[in-house]
Design a protein around this motif. Structure first.
Motif, PDB file in Angstrom:
ATOM      1  N   LEU A  75       0.861  -1.183   0.000  1.00 56.64           N
ATOM      2  CA  LEU A  75       0.000   0.000   0.000  1.00 56.64           C
ATOM      3  C   LEU A  75       0.895   1.230   0.000  1.00 56.64           C
ATOM      4  CD1 LEU A  75      -2.960  -0.565   2.513  1.00 56.64           C
ATOM      5  CD2 LEU A  75      -3.050  -0.489   0.031  1.00 56.64           C
ATOM      6  N   PRO A  76       0.861   2.042  -1.055  1.00 57.04           N
ATOM      7  CA  PRO A  76       1.760   3.188  -1.132  1.00 57.04           C
ATOM      8  C   PRO A  76       1.272   4.368  -0.298  1.00 57.04           C
ATOM      9  CG  PRO A  76       0.370   3.117  -3.068  1.00 57.04           C
ATOM     10  CD  PRO A  76       0.035   1.886  -2.265  1.00 57.04           C
ATOM     11  N   VAL A  77       2.110   5.355  -0.161  1.00 55.95           N
ATOM     12  CA  VAL A  77       1.753   6.584   0.547  1.00 55.95           C
ATOM     13  C   VAL A  77       0.580   7.249  -0.151  1.00 55.95           C
ATOM     14  CG1 VAL A  77       2.555   8.895   1.181  1.00 55.95           C
ATOM     15  CG2 VAL A  77       4.090   6.930   1.404  1.00 55.95           C
ATOM     16  N   ASP A  78      -0.374   7.738   0.647  1.00 59.21           N
ATOM     17  CA  ASP A  78      -1.551   8.456   0.142  1.00 59.21           C
ATOM     18  C   ASP A  78      -2.380   7.616  -0.826  1.00 59.21           C
ATOM     19  OD1 ASP A  78      -0.938  10.718   1.625  1.00 59.21           O
ATOM     20  OD2 ASP A  78       0.268  11.594   0.031  1.00 59.21           O
ATOM     21  N   TYR A  79      -2.438   6.334  -0.574  1.00 57.35           N
ATOM     22  CA  TYR A  79      -3.256   5.452  -1.407  1.00 57.35           C
ATOM     23  C   TYR A  79      -4.734   5.820  -1.310  1.00 57.35           C
ATOM     24  CZ  TYR A  79      -5.410   1.085  -3.039  1.00 57.35           C
ATOM     25  OH  TYR A  79      -6.161   0.152  -3.702  1.00 57.35           O
ATOM     26  N   VAL A  80      -5.168   6.220  -0.136  1.00 54.62           N
ATOM     27  CA  VAL A  80      -6.569   6.573   0.098  1.00 54.62           C
ATOM     28  C   VAL A  80      -6.711   8.089   0.081  1.00 54.62           C
ATOM     29  CG1 VAL A  80      -8.535   6.379   1.656  1.00 54.62           C
ATOM     30  CG2 VAL A  80      -6.876   4.507   1.502  1.00 54.62           C
ATOM     31  N   GLN A  81      -7.536   8.584  -0.827  1.00 55.10           N
ATOM     32  CA  GLN A  81      -7.775  10.010  -0.953  1.00 55.10           C
ATOM     33  C   GLN A  81      -9.277  10.258  -1.147  1.00 55.10           C
ATOM     34  OE1 GLN A  81      -5.590  12.620  -0.747  1.00 55.10           O
ATOM     35  NE2 GLN A  81      -3.994  11.153  -0.198  1.00 55.10           N
ATOM     36  N   PRO A  82      -9.777  11.412  -0.730  1.00 51.44           N
ATOM     37  CA  PRO A  82     -11.209  11.698  -0.902  1.00 51.44           C
ATOM     38  C   PRO A  82     -11.660  11.720  -2.358  1.00 51.44           C
ATOM     39  CG  PRO A  82     -10.224  13.208   0.677  1.00 51.44           C
ATOM     40  CD  PRO A  82      -9.083  12.473   0.037  1.00 51.44           C
ATOM     41  N   ASN A  83     -10.753  11.984  -3.280  1.00 52.24           N
ATOM     42  CA  ASN A  83     -11.160  12.121  -4.676  1.00 52.24           C
ATOM     43  C   ASN A  83     -10.819  10.898  -5.523  1.00 52.24           C
ATOM     44  OD1 ASN A  83      -8.431  12.429  -4.611  1.00 52.24           O
ATOM     45  ND2 ASN A  83      -8.349  14.328  -5.808  1.00 52.24           N
ATOM     46  N   ASN A  84     -10.466   9.758  -4.885  1.00 55.97           N
ATOM     47  CA  ASN A  84     -10.284   8.537  -5.668  1.00 55.97           C
ATOM     48  C   ASN A  84     -11.226   7.443  -5.155  1.00 55.97           C
ATOM     49  OD1 ASN A  84      -9.077   7.212  -3.433  1.00 55.97           O
ATOM     50  ND2 ASN A  84      -6.995   7.671  -4.131  1.00 55.97           N
ATOM     51  N   ASP A  85     -11.199   6.305  -5.815  1.00 55.24           N
ATOM     52  CA  ASP A  85     -12.126   5.223  -5.479  1.00 55.24           C
ATOM     53  C   ASP A  85     -11.557   4.232  -4.470  1.00 55.24           C
ATOM     54  OD1 ASP A  85     -14.224   6.070  -7.167  1.00 55.24           O
ATOM     55  OD2 ASP A  85     -13.235   5.151  -8.908  1.00 55.24           O
ATOM     56  N   ASN A  86     -10.330   4.422  -4.057  1.00 54.85           N
ATOM     57  CA  ASN A  86      -9.701   3.463  -3.165  1.00 54.85           C
ATOM     58  C   ASN A  86     -10.355   3.484  -1.783  1.00 54.85           C
ATOM     59  OD1 ASN A  86      -7.905   2.900  -5.238  1.00 54.85           O
ATOM     60  ND2 ASN A  86      -6.373   4.365  -4.501  1.00 54.85           N
ATOM     61  N   CYS A  87     -10.706   2.293  -1.305  1.00 60.35           N
ATOM     62  CA  CYS A  87     -11.259   2.126   0.050  1.00 60.35           C
ATOM     63  C   CYS A  87     -12.537   2.931   0.250  1.00 60.35           C
ATOM     64  CB  CYS A  87     -10.221   2.490   1.109  1.00 60.35           C
ATOM     65  SG  CYS A  87      -8.707   1.530   0.971  1.00 60.35           S
ATOM     66  N   LYS A  88     -13.401   2.881  -0.719  1.00 59.53           N
ATOM     67  CA  LYS A  88     -14.721   3.512  -0.609  1.00 59.53           C
ATOM     68  C   LYS A  88     -15.789   2.423  -0.694  1.00 59.53           C
ATOM     69  CE  LYS A  88     -12.681   7.585  -1.030  1.00 59.53           C
ATOM     70  NZ  LYS A  88     -11.308   7.159  -1.386  1.00 59.53           N
ATOM     71  N   TYR A  89     -16.806   2.564   0.104  1.00 55.09           N
ATOM     72  CA  TYR A  89     -17.931   1.635   0.010  1.00 55.09           C
ATOM     73  C   TYR A  89     -19.207   2.432   0.175  1.00 55.09           C
ATOM     74  CZ  TYR A  89     -20.592  -2.649   0.141  1.00 55.09           C
ATOM     75  OH  TYR A  89     -21.475  -3.653  -0.175  1.00 55.09           O
ATOM     76  N   TRP A  90     -19.915   2.608  -0.920  1.00 57.56           N
ATOM     77  CA  TRP A  90     -21.090   3.486  -0.968  1.00 57.56           C
ATOM     78  C   TRP A  90     -22.203   2.736  -1.695  1.00 57.56           C
ATOM     79  CZ3 TRP A  90     -21.132   7.085   2.326  1.00 57.56           C
ATOM     80  CH2 TRP A  90     -22.000   8.198   2.234  1.00 57.56           C
ATOM     81  N   PRO A  91     -22.939   1.870  -0.992  1.00 61.27           N
ATOM     82  CA  PRO A  91     -23.774   0.859  -1.649  1.00 61.27           C
ATOM     83  C   PRO A  91     -25.204   1.295  -1.937  1.00 61.27           C
ATOM     84  CG  PRO A  91     -23.759   0.472   0.696  1.00 61.27           C
ATOM     85  CD  PRO A  91     -22.924   1.721   0.473  1.00 61.27           C
ATOM     86  N   PHE A 131     -23.459  -2.342   7.294  1.00 58.25           N
ATOM     87  CA  PHE A 131     -22.354  -2.652   8.203  1.00 58.25           C
ATOM     88  C   PHE A 131     -21.016  -2.443   7.508  1.00 58.25           C
ATOM     89  CE2 PHE A 131     -19.302  -5.911   9.751  1.00 58.25           C
ATOM     90  CZ  PHE A 131     -19.070  -5.358  11.009  1.00 58.25           C
ATOM     91  N   LYS A 132     -20.914  -2.905   6.284  1.00 60.29           N
ATOM     92  CA  LYS A 132     -19.664  -2.731   5.548  1.00 60.29           C
ATOM     93  C   LYS A 132     -19.354  -1.252   5.339  1.00 60.29           C
ATOM     94  CE  LYS A 132     -17.227  -4.555   1.496  1.00 60.29           C
ATOM     95  NZ  LYS A 132     -17.323  -5.460   0.320  1.00 60.29           N
ATOM     96  N   ALA A 133     -20.360  -0.473   4.983  1.00 50.17           N
ATOM     97  CA  ALA A 133     -20.162   0.968   4.822  1.00 50.17           C
ATOM     98  C   ALA A 133     -19.784   1.614   6.144  1.00 50.17           C
ATOM     99  CB  ALA A 133     -21.419   1.611   4.253  1.00 50.17           C
ATOM    100  N   LEU A 134     -20.370   1.146   7.239  1.00 52.55           N
ATOM    101  CA  LEU A 134     -20.097   1.702   8.563  1.00 52.55           C
ATOM    102  C   LEU A 134     -18.658   1.470   8.984  1.00 52.55           C
ATOM    103  CD1 LEU A 134     -21.166   2.990  11.212  1.00 52.55           C
ATOM    104  CD2 LEU A 134     -21.845   0.676  11.931  1.00 52.55           C
ATOM    105  N   ILE A 135     -18.139   0.261   8.779  1.00 56.69           N
ATOM    106  CA  ILE A 135     -16.762   0.019   9.208  1.00 56.69           C
ATOM    107  C   ILE A 135     -15.756   0.686   8.266  1.00 56.69           C
ATOM    108  CG2 ILE A 135     -17.344  -2.098  10.442  1.00 56.69           C
ATOM    109  CD1 ILE A 135     -16.145  -3.689   8.137  1.00 56.69           C
ATOM    110  N   TYR A 136     -16.175   0.982   7.053  1.00 54.07           N
ATOM    111  CA  TYR A 136     -15.322   1.771   6.159  1.00 54.07           C
ATOM    112  C   TYR A 136     -15.281   3.233   6.592  1.00 54.07           C
ATOM    113  CZ  TYR A 136     -14.095  -1.297   2.214  1.00 54.07           C
ATOM    114  OH  TYR A 136     -13.543  -2.258   1.405  1.00 54.07           O
ATOM    115  N   HIS A 137     -16.454   3.825   6.805  1.00 51.84           N
ATOM    116  CA  HIS A 137     -16.550   5.284   6.864  1.00 51.84           C
ATOM    117  C   HIS A 137     -17.077   5.848   8.173  1.00 51.84           C
ATOM    118  CE1 HIS A 137     -15.731   5.214   2.595  1.00 51.84           C
ATOM    119  NE2 HIS A 137     -16.812   4.479   2.357  1.00 51.84           N
TER     120      HIS A 137
END
Length: 570
Positions: A75-91, A131-137
């Motif tokens: 996992l590289p530096v800054d892999y998770v950002q608000p403007n990318n799809d990484n580690c997002k769960y919005w079902p 639940f999945k969205a909750l533990i993500y966000h």
């Protein structure tokens, strides 16, 4: 507009099922009005089948894409950002479809018993997504009714985390009361009350965990409720016939067994490739992809010896790097493939896998000349691989995926018991797990476990054991995160084991390799860092205990007062 949206929702649900005449014996389904769906059991079942496909997937390869200390990726530096799809769960597309079904069933004319069961399954899936969205966000909008553009306010606020937990449990409680206790036969694969009970226990484990209680950790007011729920789930499922299989490999390679709590059914040719096997096999017997689930040396070292003692601590089984595969926990051979080990792909009797340059296929070797994108470590996974399939059949794996199995119910119960300073449950669970793994009990019947562990030591022992028991099943990242232990993988480098033939590689030696006559002992080994053309250290900062909602999902009423507030990244 409301009927139009419902029609589109129902049509979408059916579109992927029209070829399954065994499921849908319906003429001209495209002309069915949305309201008719909930008056017809076959149509309702078809709609539900689509919800299953949107909710449950297959094996989470590469530790769910987080790599952790299991596999070779970084996992590289800054892999998770608000403007990318990484580690997002919005079902919310799936939530809309589930709510459509729940409202439709309420107004439809199906038999009440059928309606009750279908509602229970839909409620479970809604709880699963939330639940999945909750533990993500953290707290997210918990929408329980169909929203329609032009009629409803689509700009909704986030519910608090506490509200989300309560609503998830509310959905699961109704599901528990609506579903059969234990589905078998033709109903196997449908969510039942046992799965809902076990999942509710897992939800409450998270609610009481350090992830959601960063100041008090496990010294919080939610522990008692979580303990009772997990105890109830464990004892109830045992009473209903669930339990550990005797054979560890059979857990993943047989169907319909007692360890399957929440199975995702695969059945060639209708549904297959849940293992993503073509990405995990050696390229010599695969196609299109490779390099997934390559065990890191750290994971290989984590397997104890056959007597349950950590490497280097067993009096009975001395450990040597040059014979690292000998006398290990039997789950090592059941899960891992190493240089010179038997790996009978395509049904080739006696076939051995070679990962040494000059002996094996270059693309499958751990060597500097190999493509660094393959992230080779000198190991392949055996777990869940359908070895009999040929290269042409590599996508035909139809082993079921177990979204939850009874062993997880056991670990969850033992983990929350530690929060009450109860180590007795932990010892019982670990002994059962190790007995099934065929680890030697020893004269003291402790299976290599340390005597007299306190609660903290037991919690660590459970995490260490679960890492092995659930290798490649996507649990490790979430276990560390739930316990606020991401520091364990932050900054680590990944290593593999490079082999070298003991002597000159002649044509005669190559011929022996072609006949699978070279053994692991014919090579020497050294630990080296995995080759990479990118970053070499894992970056897993504290901000990853909750991931930001994607920027495009945040709705602003005014600049000063957003209804959806993004998680703060410190």
């Amino acid at each position: 507009m409301k009927k139009c949206l419902k029609y589109m929702c129902v049509l979408t649900a059916f579109s992927g099922l029209i070829s399954c005449t065994g499921i849908l014996d319906i003429n001209d389904y495209q002309n069915y009005a949305p309201d008719n769906t909930w008056n017809d059991e076959k149509l309702s079942e078809a709609y539900l089948a689509n919800l299953y496909s949107l909710t449950f997937t297959g094996w989470p390869v590469n530790s769910s894409g987080f790599y952790t200390d299991e596999v070779s990726g970084i996992l590289p530096v800054d892999y998770v950002q608000p403007n990318n799809d990484n580690c997002k769960y919005w079902p919310y597309t799936s939530i809309y479809k589930i709510n459509t079904m729940l409202e439709g069933l309420e107004n439809g004319s199906l038999n009440e018993d059928v309606k009750k069961r279908l509602r229970g399954e839909a409620l479970f899936m809604r709880a699963f997504h939330y639940f999945k969205a909750l533990i993500y966000h953290g707290g997210i909008p918990y929408i329980t009714k169909v929203q329609n553009k032009g009629e409803d306010d689509l700009d909704v606020k986030r519910n608090s985390t506490a509200e989300c937990f309560d609503l998830i449990v509310q959905d699961l409680d109704e599901a528990i009361g609506s579903l059969p206790e234990h589905n078998t036969g033709n109903e196997y694969g449908h969510v039942d009350a046992s799965a809902a009970l076990a999942f509710k226990a897992k939800v409450l484990l998270y609610k009481a965990s350090p992830q959601f209680n960063p100041k008090s950790l496990y010294n919080n007011k939610y522990v008692d409720e979580a303990f009772e729920a997990n105890k109830l789930a464990y004892e109830t499922l045992l009473e209903r016939g669930y339990g550990l299989l005797d054979d560890y490999t059979a857990v993943f390679e047989t169907k319909g067994h007692k360890e399957a709590v929440l199975p995702v059914i695969y059945n060639n040719p209708n549904k297959k490739d849940g293992r993503n096997e073509q990405s995990c096999r050696p390229l010599e017997f695969s196609k299109d992809n490779t390099g997934y689930d390559q065990a890191s040396w750290d994971l290989i070292e984590a397997y104890p010896m056959k007597d349950g003692k950590p490497i280097g601590e067993s009096d009975k089984y001395p450990y040597d790097l040059q014979t690292y595969w000998k006398n290990r926990d039997p789950r090592f051979e059941a899960s891992q493939v190493w240089n010179g080990s038997v790996f009978e792909l395509a049904g080739i009797q006696g076939r051995r896998q070679y990962t040494v340059y000059g002996i094996g296929l270059l693309d499958d070797c751990f060597y500097i000349q190999n493509d660094p994108g393959y992230k080779r470590t000198g190991f392949f996974t055996r777990k869940g691989i359908m070895e009999s399939n040929t290269q042409a059949e590599v996508r035909n794996n139809d082993y079921d995926w177990l979204e939850m199995r009874f062993a997880e119910v056991m670990f969850n119960y033992a983990e929350i018991a530690c929060a009450k300073n109860n180590t007795e449950v932990g010892y019982d669970v670990l002994k059962q797990i190790r007995k099934r793994a065929d680890i030697e009990p020893g004269d003291d019947n402790m299976y290599g476990l340390k005597v007299g562990m306190n609660a903290e030591e037991m919690r660590q022992a459970l995490l260490d054991e679960k890492r092995i028991e659930f290798a490649f099943e996507g649990q490790r990242f979430w276990d560390l995160r739930r316990n606020r232990m991401l520091n364990v993988i932050d900054g680590i480098h990944k290593y593999g084991l490079q082999g070298e033939y003991k002597g000159e590689i002649t044509e005669d030696v190559k011929a022996k390799a072609s006949n699978y006559e070279l053994l692991p002992e014919d090579f020497s080994y050294k630990v080296i860092e995995v080759y990479s053309n990118g970053e070499k250290a894992m970056s897993v900062p504290d901000t990853y205990y909750f991931f930001p909602i994607k920027q495009s999902s945040i709705v602003f009423i005014t600049i000063e007062q957003p209804k959806l507030i993004r998680n703060i990244r410190v």
